[in-house]
Motif scaffolding. Structure first.
Motif, PDB file in Angstrom:
ATOM      1  N   ALA A 156       0.844  -1.206   0.000  1.00 48.52           N
ATOM      2  CA  ALA A 156       0.000   0.000   0.000  1.00 48.52           C
ATOM      3  C   ALA A 156       0.873   1.248   0.000  1.00 48.52           C
ATOM      4  CB  ALA A 156      -0.931  -0.013   1.208  1.00 48.52           C
ATOM      5  N   SER A 157       1.944   1.224   0.802  1.00 43.50           N
ATOM      6  CA  SER A 157       2.859   2.366   0.806  1.00 43.50           C
ATOM      7  C   SER A 157       3.454   2.574  -0.576  1.00 43.50           C
ATOM      8  CB  SER A 157       3.990   2.128   1.805  1.00 43.50           C
ATOM      9  OG  SER A 157       3.481   2.011   3.102  1.00 43.50           O
ATOM     10  N   MET A 158       3.836   1.467  -1.187  1.00 38.79           N
ATOM     11  CA  MET A 158       4.453   1.574  -2.502  1.00 38.79           C
ATOM     12  C   MET A 158       3.447   2.127  -3.511  1.00 38.79           C
ATOM     13  SD  MET A 158       7.455   0.445  -1.951  1.00 38.79           S
ATOM     14  CE  MET A 158       8.299  -0.214  -3.349  1.00 38.79           C
TER      15      MET A 158
ATOM     16  N   GLY B 287      -5.094   0.823   5.839  1.00 37.74           N
ATOM     17  CA  GLY B 287      -4.571   1.116   7.162  1.00 37.74           C
ATOM     18  C   GLY B 287      -5.639   1.403   8.192  1.00 37.74           C
ATOM     19  N   SER B 288      -6.820   0.869   7.965  1.00 40.91           N
ATOM     20  CA  SER B 288      -7.902   1.096   8.924  1.00 40.91           C
ATOM     21  C   SER B 288      -7.561   0.476  10.271  1.00 40.91           C
ATOM     22  CB  SER B 288      -9.184   0.479   8.362  1.00 40.91           C
ATOM     23  OG  SER B 288     -10.048   0.125   9.402  1.00 40.91           O
TER      24      SER B 288
ATOM     25  N   ARG C 259      -0.834   9.699   2.131  1.00 38.51           N
ATOM     26  CA  ARG C 259       0.164   9.659   3.197  1.00 38.51           C
ATOM     27  C   ARG C 259      -0.283   8.771   4.355  1.00 38.51           C
ATOM     28  NH1 ARG C 259       2.615  15.578   4.088  1.00 38.51           N
ATOM     29  NH2 ARG C 259       4.190  14.341   5.159  1.00 38.51           N
ATOM     30  N   ALA C 260      -1.495   8.254   4.278  1.00 36.11           N
ATOM     31  CA  ALA C 260      -1.942   7.348   5.337  1.00 36.11           C
ATOM     32  C   ALA C 260      -1.126   6.065   5.355  1.00 36.11           C
ATOM     33  CB  ALA C 260      -3.412   7.011   5.145  1.00 36.11           C
ATOM     34  N   SER C 261      -0.499   5.780   4.231  1.00 38.16           N
ATOM     35  CA  SER C 261       0.349   4.596   4.235  1.00 38.16           C
ATOM     36  C   SER C 261       1.811   4.978   4.409  1.00 38.16           C
ATOM     37  CB  SER C 261       0.163   3.819   2.925  1.00 38.16           C
ATOM     38  OG  SER C 261       0.655   4.585   1.861  1.00 38.16           O
ATOM     39  N   GLN C 262       2.062   6.243   4.708  1.00 35.03           N
ATOM     40  CA  GLN C 262       3.453   6.656   4.827  1.00 35.03           C
ATOM     41  C   GLN C 262       3.755   7.295   6.184  1.00 35.03           C
ATOM     42  OE1 GLN C 262       4.672   8.852   1.311  1.00 35.03           O
ATOM     43  NE2 GLN C 262       2.960   7.945   0.216  1.00 35.03           N
ATOM     44  N   ASP C 263       3.165   8.455   6.412  1.00 38.91           N
ATOM     45  CA  ASP C 263       3.584   9.161   7.617  1.00 38.91           C
ATOM     46  C   ASP C 263       2.474   9.982   8.268  1.00 38.91           C
ATOM     47  OD1 ASP C 263       3.390  10.922   5.588  1.00 38.91           O
ATOM     48  OD2 ASP C 263       5.483  11.558   5.611  1.00 38.91           O
ATOM     49  N   ARG C 264       1.236   9.812   7.830  1.00 44.24           N
ATOM     50  CA  ARG C 264       0.169  10.607   8.445  1.00 44.24           C
ATOM     51  C   ARG C 264      -0.911   9.690   9.011  1.00 44.24           C
ATOM     52  NH1 ARG C 264       0.643  16.220   7.237  1.00 44.24           N
ATOM     53  NH2 ARG C 264       2.856  16.455   7.660  1.00 44.24           N
ATOM     54  N   PHE C 265      -1.688  10.289   9.937  1.00 46.68           N
ATOM     55  CA  PHE C 265      -2.680   9.511  10.659  1.00 46.68           C
ATOM     56  C   PHE C 265      -4.036  10.183  10.481  1.00 46.68           C
ATOM     57  CE2 PHE C 265       1.456   8.975  12.287  1.00 46.68           C
ATOM     58  CZ  PHE C 265       1.563   7.645  12.598  1.00 46.68           C
TER      59      PHE C 265
END
Lengths: 132, 411, 218, 457, 181, 177
Positions: D192-194, D216-217, E142-148
């Motif tokens: 997901a990050s990628m 990311g839930s 950015r939820a998958s990187q560095d934010r919430f």
């Protein structure tokens, strides 16, 4: 192509539609036609069958004489023939009977004959001379 | 902080005294029974005595082993029970004295290879005679105790040193000694298990036997430590250190030992059973007939399956009452395990020629319970008396400071 | 951030996983059953032969016993394919002009064997003995099917190992009295279960050994 | 001891280096290896070498299938040659990955986070390499499925469940499946990050598909963490069982030198030993090539070296017990096997094995060797070789002098033994470098959790 | 009808910079009575599940059941094959050679349990779900990187666009965004 | 792994380099894997010097006696073999009206004529062995022992269809009356 261009609002598909009534009428009349022809054919065949002998040549005398037996010449059912044969043979081989009652010659079931000869009660052949 | 812990540790003494006295009473009763047994059932006495000895030596040895693993590997769990383990390791001298009756009174009763007339007619025993003979056996046992004693001595000494200084060299020394110490420990305990237990049936051999014995000792020690740690977790000064998480960790270690025990025991069974070689399978045949098999099945159930099912669930692991019952059960099963190893060796059908391996049937003597209770009472009493000698939280360990910080956060 | 996928991707992704599972399952199904289908096992497929010999005609029609041609079936592993001489016993007299029989006559003339194509061809690592089956009460029909009803010869059973083992594990299902072995129309009695057991005992069939590997693979 | 007194206590180095202070930097650094940074030259060099070696497999396997296993150096007493040696070697190497990802997770060892992804990948590739050998050893692998897998085949025969070889099939295939699943589960949030970082549309789609729409839930994370924990809990006994089952292949047989009860734990320890050596062999160059000093630092090296030392000592314990019991058992055959192992024609191998597996790794007692990259790498190479030799000694010396002196023979590997073995090394290298190129080689979401605990400090 | 509704608004989403901020915000939101909320983070945030009122997952039970099932299948397979369907005397071992069935039983236990853990998790999470409204928010990458992120969904009974927006703004977020459906 | 699917399909071991009975051979000129015995060789068991047993001849004359002992088993065996090999033409009663005859084969003489009743038993053996008229030799199909059994059975068959009443035991006489 030219026709397509003429219509200003081309929706991208055919807009005209078939008319139901003429189609239904055609179908109905075809069905009626079929039924009528079937019925008329039945009548026609009956008529032909009635009048046919009148137009035929007279039957030759041999034609009726040729049909002498019910049994077909081609073997329609060979197994039946085989079974009949086997049953007949079995009947002969398993029963007592006179070959000639006058000279007192008889036949006996084969199983009985096997038993009698093997026990020596009936002379088969000169066994004293048997080798081995 | 040091002072307050000292005070709190001292404040705990009355409680520990009670425990010590109770254990002592039980122990003295058991010892009286033991002495009676010595004179009434001489032959049985040493069998039961060996059972009790090999069982209870698990506590000091397990403590030493776990202490050394802690010094090498670290881990938060260990600091909470470190002083408990150290007290456990200081019970070793008692076990040394308790080994003397076996060496000087009972060896001939227990071990077939001490019978020279048997050895003379047995090629295999002749082959082993350079190793399995009385004097070397005694020397070896002294040697083992010397090694363990030295390890225990320094583990305790340096730990105490660290209490008194803020410099880190005692901890470093503990780390240094523990690495080679574990190696030595494994080797000596393995050899000891061969001497004490495997040579009961001197024809039989199994390379994994020492590992099984060590794992069993570990299991017993974890169980014992849980039982001691649980009441201490409700009292100062350990109340904040022995948290629920730490207790759960002890449960996890019990689980690990239960699984390792099952794994090693099963490996031994499977390999010997499938090969079916006459020199190996006989040991199992003796133990899987004449009623002994039910003990075997019982161990599958209560030494593995039941504790395993309870311990894998983290919810169950948090239930301290349940877990303390489980710990008692596991310690008892450890005794049963050793009983299953020792007792059948003496129930073989007497054979005119050659060794026999069929069992005459299951036997249970009252001494099999009385002596373990007697020795256990004395040992536990000694344990509590040793526990009182030091403050209950080791001080000044630099690793402790690191972990203590993170502990506060997690707590 | 823009959506990477359209809304339909939600069901499409799940459907594609399901489809993949189905495809894998069906491939597995094919693999598991490939040896059982008639196309592979040739059950019910008449192999082309140099002469279109009809067992149905000769057995049902003529009443010729199996052993008239397959003379060694009772005494050897191999049932025996009749030499041309056997055919010519009759066909030197009847159907002498029939074109269909020309290969037979040619074979007889030239002293060259007719090259029949094997219908029941077991792998070469299988040892099958006709005589023991025949003498222990396994009918021809049990393995070869209703040969007397086959105009052209074809396999009636897969001859897969599972089929062999079906009987070898429990011969009582199929055993019959010895005198019924060559009876093509034998019908198993209602009490075959008990009768079979007693026959197995009478004929001393060692069922415990029948599934030994070396019974068939030697 | 006096030296110890002088050495002050050194607190452990934190798991995450000083260069990584924020989620952003971590994400950029790790995903950048795949997405933005230029592929380093070293990558191409290693990949090319691997690809070259892979041809050993490309050529060797077809030739093997065409000619049969006779092209190998197998002979009558030594019926299992390099195939089983390589199999056990590769499987053993695989074990470190699962150990790192599962066992260390259970023990809450945080230093595992920066190496577990690569180690797990290594596991999968090693198992893939390993699986080939028993399959190829069947000679006709396309037939092997009914020997190996229980399915209702038309022969109505089943695998023999009393055979350890069938246990192997179950163990290794379960191991591969579970490792793959565990690996993939770990990768989903990183994909997901990628997906969110790549600018490339194709990359977005591919990573998007692989990430399964991970967003990311919090609810997802709850279940996700539980699943990871459960998978770790399941993988731990699994990894023990796999090499134990491999050891049963030997131990259940009656061959002296194979049939001994210590084998299961001793094999497992050997596997961990070899596996950590391989992890270090891979990670030390990776760290240099990609500049991962912040992620793989002294602490990781030190800890891995400690694990190696511990498992190496267990292996030594195994050797010792074998020797001891070989004498103690008073069995002629065991005794002969040991004599032959030490003083027979393969004694040089045996003593070299002792050197590699026991003597040289003793260096690891000293902290300097545990944390110096060169020396650690050096020791690891000895262990890699030594563990291969260990299997060679177990297989060959136990077999080559049979019970009957008339059937004694020596084992000589052929060029094809070597080709195929080298080929699997090539396959492993190629797969590993492809993995590095396409997948974040350090677990992004787990590394982020290190930052959390660091924040708290 | 439904189409209309979907095309409007999925909810509101607040962006935070640290997991702690998110946790605090989530607790506050739950305390304010919102129930259809969810947090999004690039790493598991401990306590977030509790904070948004998510009950403990039942996954362990599923895995346990599947493990037992796998064990039964494994032992059953060995038993059925070796004793019932394909009995064969191997090395004089009894047909039912219990110890030798354990390895396969064990492996299948693990296999079933592990697969159920992974796929149970995916299925319970409704994955794969490549399309989701939250992705419509520009900064959500950015939820998958560095934010919430914290979202309050529009079908929460308490949801009211303005009030909820004000509420979220009160939580000191980096930004509050409307989530298109 | 893909290659392993369909793994039970036919393989080299199914057709090994060995001959099954009657398999064609590419090695021998005549294409037969079956080898004929080399002319002039006498294998063990082929030393057929007993002319009575092997040729049905005694002193150059057809034997009138059986070289084997008559027993129930022998006769039953003869009956079975007769029904297999002879009945297609001769039919089961020996009257010569078998199915093949019904299909056009020249009708063989009935066994129930005086000429054949009187003929020595060796005649039947000889005909089976060497053929007679349009009848082919059955030597390759019927082993010697069986031929004598058939010959004996034919004698019994003849007798059963033509037995003197007085010779019969009382029991059978009762049956006839």
């Amino acid at each position: 192509m030219a026709e397509h261009d003429k219509s200003d609002s081309n929706p991208g598909y055919e807009t005209t539609d078939a008319h139901i009534m003429p189609l239904a009428f055609t179908g109905l009349s075809m069905a009626v036609l079929v039924i009528v022809s079937f019925i008329s054919m039945i009548v026609l065949f009956k008529v032909f069958a009635y009048y046919q002998p009148i137009f035929d040549d007279p039957v030759p005398s041999l034609a009726s004489a040729r049909i002498t037996s019910d049994a077909p010449r081609l073997q329609i059912d060979p197994p039946a023939q085989k079974i009949a044969l086997e049953l007949g043979n079995k009947d002969i081989l398993s029963s007592y009977g006179w070959v000639d009652e006058q000279v007192k010659v008889a036949r006996i079931p084969i199983e009985r004959a096997l038993a009698l000869t093997s026990q020596g009660q009936l002379p088969l052949i000169n066994q004293e001379q048997t080798a081995q | 902080m040091n002072d307050s812990i000292y005070e709190e540790s001292t404040a705990l003494h009355p409680y520990l005294d009670t425990l010590q006295q109770r254990a002592l009473i039980v122990g003295v009763l058991g010892i009286i029974a033991t002495i009676v047994g010595y004179f009434t059932a001489h032959e049985q006495f040493f069998r039961s005595y060996l059972l009790a000895f090999t069982f209870w030596i698990g506590l000091p040895l397990g403590s030493i082993g776990i202490l050394m693993i802690h010094h090498v590997g670290g881990g938060t769990w260990a600091f909470s029970i470190r002083r408990l383990l150290e007290a456990g390791s200081r019970t070793l001298p008692l076990m040394f004295f308790l080994s003397l009756p076996i060496l000087f009174l009972g060896m001939h009763e227990l071990y077939e290879w001490t019978h020279l007339e048997v050895v003379a007619h047995d090629d295999i025993l002749l082959h082993k005679a350079p190793y399995l003979n009385e004097s070397f056996f005694i020397i070896r046992t002294f040697f083992y105790f010397a090694v363990w004693g030295i390890l225990a001595f320094f583990l305790n000494r340096w730990s105490l040193q660290q209490d008194k200084t803020t410099e880190t060299y005692p901890t470093h020394r503990l780390q240094i000694i523990s690495g080679p110490g574990i190696v030595l420990f494994f080797l000596t305990v393995t050899m000891a298990s061969i001497d004490w237990l495997m040579s009961l049936e001197p024809h039989w051999f199994s390379t994994i036997f020492g590992v099984i014995y060590i794992v069993g000792m570990g299991l017993m020690t974890w169980g014992f430590m849980y039982l001691v740690a649980l009441p201490l977790s409700r009292r100062k000064p350990l109340d904040w250190l022995i948290t629920e998480q730490r207790l759960r960790d002890l449960g996890t270690f019990m689980l690990a030992c239960v699984m390792l025990w099952a794994y090693t025991s099963f490996s031994q069974l499977l390999i010997i059973w499938s090969a079916n070689l006459p020199e190996e399978i006989t040991w199992f045949i003796t133990r899987l007939e004449g009623g002994w098999q039910y003990i075997g099945y019982g161990m599958v159930l209560f030494h593995f399956a039941v504790p395993f099912l309870f311990l894998i669930s983290s919810t169950m692991k948090s239930k301290t009452k349940l877990l303390s019952f489980l710990a008692i059960g596991l310690i008892f099963m450890r005794l049963v395990d050793l009983y299953w190893i020792i007792a059948p060796a003496f129930t073989k059908v007497p054979a005119e020629h050659g060794p026999s391996f069929h069992s005459t049937g299951i036997t249970l003597h009252w001494l099999d319970l009385a002596i373990p209770i007697g020795i256990g009472g004395i040992l536990i009493s000694l344990f509590f008396s040793q526990l009182k000698k030091r403050i209950l939280i080791a001080q000044n360990d630099p690793r402790f400071t690191d972990l203590f910080d993170s502990d506060k956060n997690h707590g | 951030m823009a959506q990477v996928f359209p809304r339909s991707a939600n069901w499409a992704s799940k459907a594609s996983i399901l489809a993949a599972l189905l495809i894998v399952a069906s491939i597995l199904g094919v693999v598991l059953n490939i040896n059982r289908i008639d196309y592979v096992s040739m059950v019910g497929v008449a192999i082309d032969q140099p002469v279109h010999f009809s067992h149905k005609h000769h057995v049902t029609g003529m009443g010729i016993d199996c052993r008239y041609c397959h003379t060694t079936v009772e005494v050897s592993a191999f049932a025996g394919v009749p030499p041309t001489e056997t055919c010519m016993t009759c066909h030197s007299q009847i159907w002498t002009e029939a074109p269909i029989l020309e290969p037979v006559r040619a074979s007889f003339r030239d002293n060259k064997a007719i090259e029949w194509n094997r219908v029941h061809d077991l792998p070469d690592f299988v040892y099958f003995n006709h005589s023991i089956h025949v003498s222990q009460g396994i009918g021809c029909q049990s393995c070869h099917g209703q040969v007397d009803q086959m105009p052209l010869m074809m396999k009636a059973h897969t001859l897969n190992m599972e089929w062999c083992l079906d009987c070898h594990r429990d011969p009582a299902q199929f055993i019959r009295p010895r005198d019924q072995v060559f009876n093509m129309n034998y019908e198993y009695p209602a009490n075959q279960e008990t009768l079979g057991k007693s026959l197995v005992a009478d004929y001393d069939v060692q069922t415990s050994q029948l599934t030994n590997c070396s019974i068939c693979h030697r | 001891m006096s030296e110890a007194a002088k050495t002050p206590y050194k607190p452990p180095v934190p798991e995450l280096g000083p260069g990584q202070t924020s989620y952003t930097s971590i994400t950029e650094k790790i995903s950048g290896i795949v997405l933005t940074r230029n592929t380093p030259v070293a990558w191409f060099i290693f990949f090319a070498i691997g690809f070259l070696l892979l041809h050993g497999l490309m050529v060797g396997v077809p030739y093997l299938l065409f000619e049969g296993v006779g092209i190998w150096g197998l002979n009558n007493p030594v019926g299992w040659g390099w195939a089983i040696i390589n199999f056990v070697w590769w499987i053993g190497i695989g074990h470190a990955g699962t150990l790192i990802s599962a066992v260390l997770l259970l023990f809450r060892q945080k230093w595992r986070t920066s190496i577990n992804r690569a180690a797990e990948a290594m596991t999968i590739f090693a198992v893939l390499c390993a699986m080939q050998f028993p399959l190829l050893h069947t000679g006709r692998p396309w037939l092997a499925c009914y020997w190996l897998l229980p399915y209702p085949n038309s022969m109505d025969i089943w695998p023999q469940f009393r055979s350890p070889l069938i246990w192997d099939v179950f163990a290794v295939s379960t191991y591969l499946t579970v490792s793959l699943v565990f690996w993939f589960v770990g990768l989903v949030p990183d994909f997901a990050s990628m997906r969110d970082r790549t600018k490339n549309r194709i990359g977005q789609v591919i990573y998007g598909m692989l990430s399964l729409g991970w967003r990311g839930s919090a609810i997802h994370w709850e279940r996700y963490e539980m699943a990871s924990l459960l998978l770790a809990g399941l993988s731990t006994p699994l990894v023990l069982s796999v090499h134990s089952v491999v050891s049963f292949d030997f131990a259940v047989a009656l061959i002296p030198g194979w049939h001994t009860t210590i084998f299961p734990p001793y094999f497992v320890a050997g596997a961990i030993y070899a596996g950590f050596a391989m992890v270090l062999t891979l990670m030390i160059p990776m760290r240099m090539i990609y500049g991962l000093e912040d992620f793989i630092n002294e602490r990781h090296l030190n800890n891995m070296a400690k694990v190696m030392l511990a498992s190496g000592m267990i292996v030594a314990y195994g050797y010792f017990m074998e020797q001891l019991i070989a004498w103690y058992s008073a069995s002629t055959y065991e005794g002969f096997m040991m004599q032959n192992r030490m003083h027979g024609p393969y004694s040089a191998y045996y003593f070299f094995l002792i050197l590699c597996n026991i003597v040289v790794p003793q260096l690891l007692w000293i902290r300097y060797f545990r944390t110096n990259m060169f020396w650690l790498f050096f020791v690891c190479q000895f262990i890699n070789v030594g563990m291969w030799l260990e299997r060679f000694i177990i297989v060959v010396t136990s077999l080559h002098r049979d019970f009957m002196p008339s059937s004694w023979d020596m084992f000589h590997p052929t060029i094809w033994d070597i080709t195929i073995y080298v080929g699997t090394i090539g396959l492993f290298t190629v797969l590993f470098f492809l993995f590095i190129r396409g997948v974040p080689m350090i677990s992004l979401h787990e590394i982020r959790t290190l930052l959390v605990s660091k924040d708290h400090k | 009808m439904q189409h209309e509704e979907e095309s409007t608004l999925f909810g509101l989403m607040a962006e935070f910079e640290t997991p702690d901020d998110l946790l605090v915000a989530a607790k506050a939101t739950f305390a304010a009575g919102y129930r259809k909320i969810d947090g999004y983070s690039p790493l598991p945030v401990h306590g977030l599940g509790d904070a948004i009122g998510f009950p403990r997952t039942k996954l362990p039970w599923l895995v346990f059941c599947f493990g037992i099932l796998g064990g039964i299948c494994g032992y059953g397979l060995c038993y059925w094959v070796s004793v019932i369907d394909y009995p064969m005397n191997i090395a004089g071992k009894p047909l039912h050679s219990g110890p030798m069935f354990i390895p396969v039983t064990f492996e299948l236990t693990i296999l079933f349990a592990a697969l159920s853990a992974a796929f149970g998790m995916f299925i319970a999470n409704g994955l794969p779900q490549p399309y989701h409204p939250v992705f419509n928010v520009e900064s959500f990458a950015r939820a998958s990187q560095d934010r919430f992120f914290l979202s309050i969904e529009a079908d929460d009974p308490q949801f009211d666009l303005d009030k909820t927006r004000n509420f979220l703004n009160g939580l000191n977020p980096h930004e509050v965004a409307e989530v298109e459906n | 792994m893909l290659a392993s699917s369909g793994c039970e399909l036919r393989q080299a071991m199914y057709n090994q380099e060995k001959y099954e009975p009657l398999e064609a051979s590419a090695f021998f000129d005549d294409g037969l894997s079956f080898r004929n015995q080399v002319t002039g060789t006498v294998a063990r068991g082929q030393m057929m010097l007993d002319t009575h047993y092997y040729q049905g001849m005694v002193d150059g004359q057809l034997a009138s006696t059986l070289p084997v002992t008559v027993s129930q088993e022998l006769l039953e065996r003869g009956q079975e073999r007769f029904n297999i090999f002879c009945s297609p033409c001769h039919d089961q009663t020996g009257s010569g009206n078998g199915m093949i005859v019904k299909r056009g084969l020249k009708q063989p003489p009935s066994f129930h004529q005086q000429r054949l009743r009187d003929i020595p038993v060796g005649h039947f053996y000889d005909v089976i062995t060497n053929g007679f008229g349009v009848m082919y030799s059955y030597a390759s199909r019927i082993p010697v022992e069986d031929r004598w059994a058939i010959a004996a059975y034919i004698k019994v068959l003849q007798l059963s269809q033509n037995v003197e009443f007085d010779q019969l035991p009382a029991e059978d006489q009762r049956q006839l009356q």
